[in-house]
Design a protein around this motif. Structure first.
Motif, PDB file in Angstrom:
ATOM      1  N   VAL A  13       1.019  -1.481   0.027  1.00 13.36           N
ATOM      2  CA  VAL A  13      -0.229   0.110   0.209  1.00 13.36           C
ATOM      3  C   VAL A  13       0.974   1.027   0.052  1.00 13.36           C
ATOM      4  O   VAL A  13       0.744   1.932  -0.555  1.00 13.36           O
ATOM      5  N   ARG A  14       2.249   0.770   0.764  1.00 13.36           N
ATOM      6  CA  ARG A  14       2.821   2.331   0.678  1.00 13.36           C
ATOM      7  C   ARG A  14       3.572   2.027  -0.371  1.00 13.36           C
ATOM      8  O   ARG A  14       3.489   3.285  -0.671  1.00 13.36           O
ATOM      9  N   ASP A  15       3.756   1.838  -1.240  1.00 10.79           N
ATOM     10  CA  ASP A  15       4.679   1.502  -2.307  1.00 10.79           C
ATOM     11  C   ASP A  15       3.592   2.505  -3.693  1.00 10.79           C
ATOM     12  O   ASP A  15       3.803   2.930  -4.641  1.00 10.79           O
ATOM     13  N   PHE A  16       2.286   1.615  -3.765  1.00  9.64           N
ATOM     14  CA  PHE A  16       0.978   1.962  -4.583  1.00  9.64           C
ATOM     15  C   PHE A  16       0.970   3.457  -4.061  1.00  9.64           C
ATOM     16  O   PHE A  16       1.171   4.777  -5.556  1.00  9.64           O
ATOM     17  N   THR A  25      -4.068  14.378  -7.260  1.00 11.46           N
ATOM     18  CA  THR A  25      -5.190  15.473  -6.989  1.00 11.46           C
ATOM     19  C   THR A  25      -6.124  14.989  -5.708  1.00 11.46           C
ATOM     20  O   THR A  25      -5.148  13.839  -5.245  1.00 11.46           O
ATOM     21  N   ASN A  26      -6.845  16.149  -5.174  1.00 14.02           N
ATOM     22  CA  ASN A  26      -7.122  16.049  -3.532  1.00 14.02           C
ATOM     23  C   ASN A  26      -7.783  14.633  -3.369  1.00 14.02           C
ATOM     24  O   ASN A  26      -7.777  13.421  -2.773  1.00 14.02           O
ATOM     25  N   SER A  27      -8.444  14.679  -4.649  1.00 14.60           N
ATOM     26  CA  SER A  27      -9.615  13.276  -4.318  1.00 14.60           C
ATOM     27  C   SER A  27      -8.450  11.804  -4.541  1.00 14.60           C
ATOM     28  O   SER A  27      -8.616  11.130  -3.595  1.00 14.60           O
ATOM     29  N   THR A  28      -7.380  11.176  -5.775  1.00 17.09           N
ATOM     30  CA  THR A  28      -6.822  10.340  -5.736  1.00 17.09           C
ATOM     31  C   THR A  28      -5.610  10.212  -4.465  1.00 17.09           C
ATOM     32  O   THR A  28      -5.347   9.332  -3.594  1.00 17.09           O
ATOM     33  N   SER A  29      -5.284  11.487  -4.135  1.00 15.58           N
ATOM     34  CA  SER A  29      -4.708  11.337  -2.654  1.00 15.58           C
ATOM     35  C   SER A  29      -5.330  10.517  -1.045  1.00 15.58           C
ATOM     36  O   SER A  29      -4.862  10.026  -0.562  1.00 15.58           O
ATOM     37  N   SER A  30      -6.538  11.582  -1.304  1.00 20.78           N
ATOM     38  CA  SER A  30      -7.707  10.980  -0.614  1.00 20.78           C
ATOM     39  C   SER A  30      -8.342   9.938  -0.344  1.00 20.78           C
ATOM     40  O   SER A  30      -8.182   8.997   0.577  1.00 20.78           O
ATOM     41  N   CYS A  32      -6.416   7.592  -1.542  1.00 17.54           N
ATOM     42  CA  CYS A  32      -5.062   5.890  -1.456  1.00 17.54           C
ATOM     43  C   CYS A  32      -4.879   6.353   0.473  1.00 17.54           C
ATOM     44  O   CYS A  32      -4.646   5.051   0.844  1.00 17.54           O
ATOM     45  N   ARG A  33      -5.251   7.254   0.802  1.00 20.37           N
ATOM     46  CA  ARG A  33      -5.241   7.300   2.963  1.00 20.37           C
ATOM     47  C   ARG A  33      -5.961   6.432   3.232  1.00 20.37           C
ATOM     48  O   ARG A  33      -6.259   5.609   4.367  1.00 20.37           O
ATOM     49  N   ALA A  34      -7.180   6.968   1.920  1.00 17.34           N
ATOM     50  CA  ALA A  34      -8.305   6.527   2.755  1.00 17.34           C
ATOM     51  C   ALA A  34      -7.927   4.394   2.998  1.00 17.34           C
ATOM     52  O   ALA A  34      -8.722   3.443   3.192  1.00 17.34           O
TER      53      ALA A  34
END
Length: 270
Positions: A13-16, A25-30, A32-34
């Motif tokens: 998950v971290r490597d992804f 984008t903010n959407s993609t980043s959020s 991934c964090r979720a």
């Protein structure tokens, strides 16, 4: 799920996340964090649900000690740990008080910690299994400004931890990784006392065992120890009070013949 599989899943998950564009984008980043947080929560629940026979035996014993909640020294973890060890010994368990202490190393400040250790042997030919009991476990992972996801993880931790070294090591690795992400999302640096090496030192560094004194903890079978009596399944806790010494009454008459003669004696000064 094994420890190696847990670590591999977290690393994937971290490597992804790190392989994404430098400016996602903010959407993609959020998202991934979720995904990372949900994965960590599932892994933590899986670790907490797994339990060996030795862990179950010690956990049931600790939970059945309901008197531990009502003791007057319940707010003093050190005294409560000593009392718990003595109670376990009285009931035939191989328990001891462990005190760890470690020196300053690279990125890890010096410190010390205390917890309870129980050795359980299953079967006649079984080897003893070391079970750690920590009565103040959840608070060790708390952060001042946690994210919602990290708060949910810490709240799912038991207040009293009972588990083997392997289980504890997996929880430390998972929680420290989640704490690091939480602090970074808040724009904070990771303090040395929240690193994996520091947290592992609390339970896995060089340790020595103490033997609590019954006279100090008031554990007995009907005898009085330092003003604390334990009988009939209840504790009576209080400070030692010296016996009241009643003053002797003055002899105002009717005493012995000799004392009466002294009282009637008149001294002439001239």
């Amino acid at each position: 799920m094994g420890s190696l599989e847990d670590d591999q899943l977290v690393q994937m998950v971290r490597d992804f996340i790190e392989s994404e564009s430098p400016s996602p984008t903010n959407s993609t980043s959020s998202k991934c964090r979720a995904l990372t947080h949900r994965t960590q929560c599932f892994m933590l629940q899986d670790i907490l649900r797994s339990e060996t026979r030795a862990e179950a035996k010690v956990r049931n014993y600790v939970l059945n000690l309901k008197r531990m909640r009502g003791r007057s020294d319940a707010k003093n973890p050190s005294r409560l740990r000593k009392w718990l060890v003595l109670r376990m010994k009285m009931d035939g368990l191989d328990a001891s008080l462990c005190h760890t202490c470690w020196a300053t190393s690279l990125g890890c400040p010096a410190g010390e910690y205390e917890y309870v250790e129980v050795n359980i042997t299953e079967g006649e030919n079984g080897s003893p299994e070391r079970v750690i009991v920590d009565i103040d476990f959840r608070s060790q992972f708390e952060l001042a400004r946690p994210t919602q996801y990290y708060r949910e993880m810490t709240e799912s931790l038991p207040v009293i931890f009972v588990g083997t070294e392997n289980k504890l090591s997996r929880i430390i690795s998972l929680l420290c990784s989640a704490a690091k992400q939480s602090l970074r999302e808040k724009g904070l640096h990771v303090p040395p006392w929240r690193t994996t090496s520091y947290m592992q030192s609390k339970w896995f560094s060089g340790r020595h065992h103490e033997e609590p004194c019954p006279q100090e903890q008031g554990v007995g079978t009907g005898e009085r120890y330092g003003g604390v009596r334990e009988a009939e399944g209840e504790d009576e806790i209080g400070e030692w009070v010296p016996p009241i010494v009643k003053p002797r009454k003055r002899d105002l008459g009717g005493g012995s013949g000799l004392s009466k003669q002294f009282s009637d004696l008149t001294i002439n000064c001239c």
